[in-house]
Motif scaffolding. Sequence first.
Motif, PDB file in Angstrom:
ATOM      1  N   GLY A  30      36.912  45.486  40.058  1.00  0.00           N
ATOM      2  CA  GLY A  30      36.742  44.050  40.361  1.00  0.00           C
ATOM      3  C   GLY A  30      35.792  44.032  41.331  1.00  0.00           C
ATOM      4  O   GLY A  30      34.769  44.585  41.455  1.00  0.00           O
ATOM      5  N   GLU A  31      35.798  42.959  42.096  1.00  0.00           N
ATOM      6  CA  GLU A  31      35.155  42.158  43.108  1.00  0.00           C
ATOM      7  C   GLU A  31      34.820  43.684  44.275  1.00  0.00           C
ATOM      8  O   GLU A  31      33.742  43.735  44.582  1.00  0.00           O
ATOM      9  CB  GLU A  31      35.349  40.903  43.718  1.00  0.00           C
ATOM     10  N   SER A  32      35.956  43.990  44.440  1.00  0.00           N
ATOM     11  CA  SER A  32      35.749  45.016  45.606  1.00  0.00           C
ATOM     12  C   SER A  32      35.125  46.198  45.221  1.00  0.00           C
ATOM     13  O   SER A  32      34.168  46.573  45.857  1.00  0.00           O
ATOM     14  CB  SER A  32      37.184  45.520  45.825  1.00  0.00           C
ATOM     15  N   GLY A  33      34.996  46.759  43.784  1.00  0.00           N
ATOM     16  CA  GLY A  33      34.257  47.752  43.285  1.00  0.00           C
ATOM     17  C   GLY A  33      33.082  47.576  43.063  1.00  0.00           C
ATOM     18  O   GLY A  33      32.143  48.181  43.506  1.00  0.00           O
ATOM     19  N   ASN A  34      32.648  46.119  42.902  1.00  0.00           N
ATOM     20  CA  ASN A  34      31.198  45.668  42.986  1.00  0.00           C
ATOM     21  C   ASN A  34      30.580  45.582  44.169  1.00  0.00           C
ATOM     22  O   ASN A  34      29.334  45.812  44.549  1.00  0.00           O
ATOM     23  CB  ASN A  34      31.009  44.156  42.057  1.00  0.00           C
ATOM     24  N   HIS A  39      26.854  46.408  41.033  1.00  0.00           N
ATOM     25  CA  HIS A  39      26.518  46.430  39.603  1.00  0.00           C
ATOM     26  C   HIS A  39      27.505  47.289  38.633  1.00  0.00           C
ATOM     27  O   HIS A  39      27.448  47.551  37.523  1.00  0.00           O
ATOM     28  CB  HIS A  39      25.132  46.642  39.224  1.00  0.00           C
ATOM     29  N   SER A  40      28.565  47.611  39.705  1.00  0.00           N
ATOM     30  CA  SER A  40      29.683  48.511  38.748  1.00  0.00           C
ATOM     31  C   SER A  40      30.271  47.491  37.826  1.00  0.00           C
ATOM     32  O   SER A  40      30.745  46.412  38.132  1.00  0.00           O
ATOM     33  CB  SER A  40      30.498  49.119  39.776  1.00  0.00           C
ATOM     34  N   LYS A  41      30.581  48.006  36.516  1.00  0.00           N
ATOM     35  CA  LYS A  41      31.366  47.137  35.643  1.00  0.00           C
ATOM     36  C   LYS A  41      32.902  47.880  35.275  1.00  0.00           C
ATOM     37  O   LYS A  41      32.833  48.769  34.379  1.00  0.00           O
ATOM     38  CB  LYS A  41      30.280  47.105  34.486  1.00  0.00           C
ATOM     39  N   SER A  42      33.725  47.274  36.042  1.00  0.00           N
ATOM     40  CA  SER A  42      34.965  47.747  35.830  1.00  0.00           C
ATOM     41  C   SER A  42      35.640  48.010  34.272  1.00  0.00           C
ATOM     42  O   SER A  42      36.009  49.009  33.884  1.00  0.00           O
ATOM     43  CB  SER A  42      35.788  46.869  36.422  1.00  0.00           C
ATOM     44  N   ASN A  43      34.933  46.916  33.414  1.00  0.00           N
ATOM     45  CA  ASN A  43      35.718  47.078  31.972  1.00  0.00           C
ATOM     46  C   ASN A  43      34.937  48.156  31.263  1.00  0.00           C
ATOM     47  O   ASN A  43      35.515  48.952  30.381  1.00  0.00           O
ATOM     48  CB  ASN A  43      35.183  45.772  31.312  1.00  0.00           C
ATOM     49  N   ILE A  44      33.806  48.493  31.386  1.00  0.00           N
ATOM     50  CA  ILE A  44      32.876  49.459  30.844  1.00  0.00           C
ATOM     51  C   ILE A  44      33.488  50.872  31.368  1.00  0.00           C
ATOM     52  O   ILE A  44      33.568  51.769  30.562  1.00  0.00           O
ATOM     53  CB  ILE A  44      31.336  49.241  31.078  1.00  0.00           C
TER      54      ILE A  44
END
Length: 183
Positions: A30-34, A39-44
Amino acid sequence: MMTSYKGKQVYDLLEKFKDVIVFGSWDMDGESGNTIREHSKSNIIKQTIKYIQTKNIKFYLQSVMSIYNLADYPDFHMRMFEEGILRKDNIRYYNLSYPEHYRYSILPEVQKQTIRAKLLNYKLWLTDAIDTFPNAEHPTITIDKIIECMMTGKWGHWGFNTDNNISYYHTFLRERNKNFKKP
């Protein structure tokens, strides 16, 4: 998925080999990951991990622990476990060392105590994890080291002391406020 070679999925090619292990680095969703990795895309990432798990490939997640994710990491891991993305025992934890103002050992004592309690509950949840990676430390041992590092700087936060921690924490707050101002 973003892992192709000459028009074929890399994981389709790798599954033909014996004892393939893929290590992936993902610190939060999510937002924390980004925030942690732009530009990290959790779903991918989730789709890719699920795809890898359908192959004859072992997957291990390598997460970098920092001031940005330590408090929420247990919830992240448990959520990914519930979603069938991760197992309890396919995680490796690494301490972020630099920049110093992202180290979790710089947190104020009150926050450390709250996070410590959360990590101890997380450790209980991990107790039945059966680690299958050779020469690896059981996740519960690593959680103990993370707690000790947070409290004392041991296990990866060299130069730990109360005076520089306060300075680093103020640097973190200034940088965070500068980077996250709303327009």
